[in-house]
Design a protein around this motif. Structure first.
Motif, PDB file in Angstrom:
ATOM      1  N   LEU A  94      -0.050  -6.882  -1.774  1.00  0.00           N
ATOM      2  CA  LEU A  94       0.895  -6.931  -2.876  1.00  0.00           C
ATOM      3  C   LEU A  94       0.605  -8.181  -3.680  1.00  0.00           C
ATOM      4  N   LEU A  95       0.336  -8.031  -4.961  1.00  0.00           N
ATOM      5  CA  LEU A  95       0.009  -9.175  -5.817  1.00  0.00           C
ATOM      6  C   LEU A  95       1.214  -9.684  -6.593  1.00  0.00           C
ATOM      7  N   LEU A  96       2.103  -8.779  -6.992  1.00  0.00           N
ATOM      8  CA  LEU A  96       3.238  -9.150  -7.811  1.00  0.00           C
ATOM      9  C   LEU A  96       4.373  -8.187  -7.542  1.00  0.00           C
ATOM     10  N   LEU A  97       5.583  -8.706  -7.496  1.00  0.00           N
ATOM     11  CA  LEU A  97       6.769  -7.917  -7.207  1.00  0.00           C
ATOM     12  C   LEU A  97       7.857  -8.288  -8.193  1.00  0.00           C
ATOM     13  N   SER A  98       8.667  -7.320  -8.603  1.00  0.00           N
ATOM     14  CA  SER A  98       9.736  -7.618  -9.568  1.00  0.00           C
ATOM     15  C   SER A  98      10.645  -8.708  -9.014  1.00  0.00           C
ATOM     16  N   GLY A  99      11.149  -9.559  -9.889  1.00  0.00           N
ATOM     17  CA  GLY A  99      11.998 -10.674  -9.497  1.00  0.00           C
ATOM     18  C   GLY A  99      13.226 -10.279  -8.722  1.00  0.00           C
ATOM     19  N   SER A 100      13.743  -9.085  -8.927  1.00  0.00           N
ATOM     20  CA  SER A 100      14.949  -8.659  -8.224  1.00  0.00           C
ATOM     21  C   SER A 100      14.702  -8.438  -6.736  1.00  0.00           C
ATOM     22  N   LEU A 101      13.442  -8.315  -6.326  1.00  0.00           N
ATOM     23  CA  LEU A 101      13.124  -8.100  -4.912  1.00  0.00           C
ATOM     24  C   LEU A 101      12.514  -9.320  -4.262  1.00  0.00           C
ATOM     25  N   MET A 149     -16.845   0.121  -0.555  1.00  0.00           N
ATOM     26  CA  MET A 149     -15.668   0.557  -1.307  1.00  0.00           C
ATOM     27  C   MET A 149     -15.234  -0.532  -2.281  1.00  0.00           C
ATOM     28  N   THR A 150     -14.762  -0.100  -3.411  1.00  0.00           N
ATOM     29  CA  THR A 150     -14.337  -1.026  -4.445  1.00  0.00           C
ATOM     30  C   THR A 150     -12.818  -1.097  -4.499  1.00  0.00           C
ATOM     31  N   LEU A 151     -12.318  -2.299  -4.628  1.00  0.00           N
ATOM     32  CA  LEU A 151     -10.882  -2.472  -4.795  1.00  0.00           C
ATOM     33  C   LEU A 151     -10.456  -2.068  -6.191  1.00  0.00           C
ATOM     34  N   LYS A 152      -9.249  -1.529  -6.276  1.00  0.00           N
ATOM     35  CA  LYS A 152      -8.665  -1.160  -7.553  1.00  0.00           C
ATOM     36  C   LYS A 152      -7.274  -1.780  -7.607  1.00  0.00           C
ATOM     37  N   PHE A 153      -6.712  -1.802  -8.781  1.00  0.00           N
ATOM     38  CA  PHE A 153      -5.399  -2.412  -8.966  1.00  0.00           C
ATOM     39  C   PHE A 153      -4.450  -1.356  -9.517  1.00  0.00           C
ATOM     40  N   TYR A 154      -3.239  -1.319  -8.937  1.00  0.00           N
ATOM     41  CA  TYR A 154      -2.264  -0.293  -9.297  1.00  0.00           C
ATOM     42  C   TYR A 154      -0.939  -0.946  -9.659  1.00  0.00           C
ATOM     43  N   GLU A 155      -0.405  -0.499 -10.791  1.00  0.00           N
ATOM     44  CA  GLU A 155       0.858  -1.038 -11.284  1.00  0.00           C
ATOM     45  C   GLU A 155       1.934   0.036 -11.100  1.00  0.00           C
ATOM     46  N   PHE A 156       3.011  -0.341 -10.424  1.00  0.00           N
ATOM     47  CA  PHE A 156       4.139   0.544 -10.178  1.00  0.00           C
ATOM     48  C   PHE A 156       5.263   0.125 -11.118  1.00  0.00           C
ATOM     49  N   THR A 157       5.752   1.074 -11.922  1.00  0.00           N
ATOM     50  CA  THR A 157       6.726   0.715 -12.943  1.00  0.00           C
ATOM     51  C   THR A 157       8.008   1.537 -12.850  1.00  0.00           C
ATOM     52  N   GLY A 158       8.337   1.972 -11.672  1.00  0.00           N
ATOM     53  CA  GLY A 158       9.575   2.725 -11.485  1.00  0.00           C
ATOM     54  C   GLY A 158      10.746   1.775 -11.320  1.00  0.00           C
ATOM     55  N   GLU A 159      11.607   2.091 -10.386  1.00  0.00           N
ATOM     56  CA  GLU A 159      12.802   1.271 -10.153  1.00  0.00           C
ATOM     57  C   GLU A 159      12.455  -0.172  -9.796  1.00  0.00           C
ATOM     58  N   TYR A 160      11.388  -0.354  -9.022  1.00  0.00           N
ATOM     59  CA  TYR A 160      10.940  -1.695  -8.631  1.00  0.00           C
ATOM     60  C   TYR A 160       9.481  -1.887  -9.045  1.00  0.00           C
ATOM     61  N   TYR A 161       9.230  -2.888  -9.872  1.00  0.00           N
ATOM     62  CA  TYR A 161       7.884  -3.176 -10.343  1.00  0.00           C
ATOM     63  C   TYR A 161       7.059  -3.812  -9.229  1.00  0.00           C
ATOM     64  N   ALA A 162       5.795  -3.409  -9.130  1.00  0.00           N
ATOM     65  CA  ALA A 162       4.869  -4.048  -8.194  1.00  0.00           C
ATOM     66  C   ALA A 162       3.446  -3.879  -8.726  1.00  0.00           C
ATOM     67  N   LEU A 163       2.613  -4.831  -8.380  1.00  0.00           N
ATOM     68  CA  LEU A 163       1.180  -4.769  -8.666  1.00  0.00           C
ATOM     69  C   LEU A 163       0.487  -4.877  -7.320  1.00  0.00           C
ATOM     70  N   ILE A 164      -0.250  -3.839  -6.960  1.00  0.00           N
ATOM     71  CA  ILE A 164      -0.852  -3.745  -5.629  1.00  0.00           C
ATOM     72  C   ILE A 164      -2.353  -3.557  -5.753  1.00  0.00           C
ATOM     73  N   LYS A 165      -3.073  -4.254  -4.897  1.00  0.00           N
ATOM     74  CA  LYS A 165      -4.531  -4.136  -4.800  1.00  0.00           C
ATOM     75  C   LYS A 165      -4.827  -3.236  -3.608  1.00  0.00           C
TER      76      LYS A 165
END
Length: 78
Positions: free
Chosen positions: A70-77, A1-17
């Motif tokens: 979780l690779l990156l999370l919005s600063g507010s969290l 299986m290959t890893l993919k990267f997903y960016e969440f841009t709703g109320e709270y930003y996150a970058l998840i592998k």
């Protein structure tokens, strides 16, 4: 299986592998916020450039490790 990267841009930003979009969404809801968020699959070079300013001692090998995280999370969290 290959890893993919997903960016969440709703109320709270996150970058998840993760291995799938569904897995990334479940991880986001469990570890970030249970509110639905816009999610987009992004390339590994894009994800690397996003987290590079925040990585400290993270190496490219760690970045590409085959595990959901979780690779990156919005600063507010953080």
């Amino acid at each position: 299986m290959t890893l993919k990267f997903y960016e969440f841009t709703g109320e709270y930003y996150a970058l998840i592998k993760a291995f799938s979009k569904e897995e990334a969404i479940a991880y986001y809801k469990e570890n970030v916020c249970d509110i639905d968020s816009t999610v987009t699959q992004v390339s590994s070079p894009y994800a690397w450039e996003k987290i590079k300013p925040h990585i400290g001692e993270l190496t490219i090998e760690n970045f590409l490790e085959k595990r959901v995280e979780l690779l990156l999370l919005s600063g507010s969290l953080a």
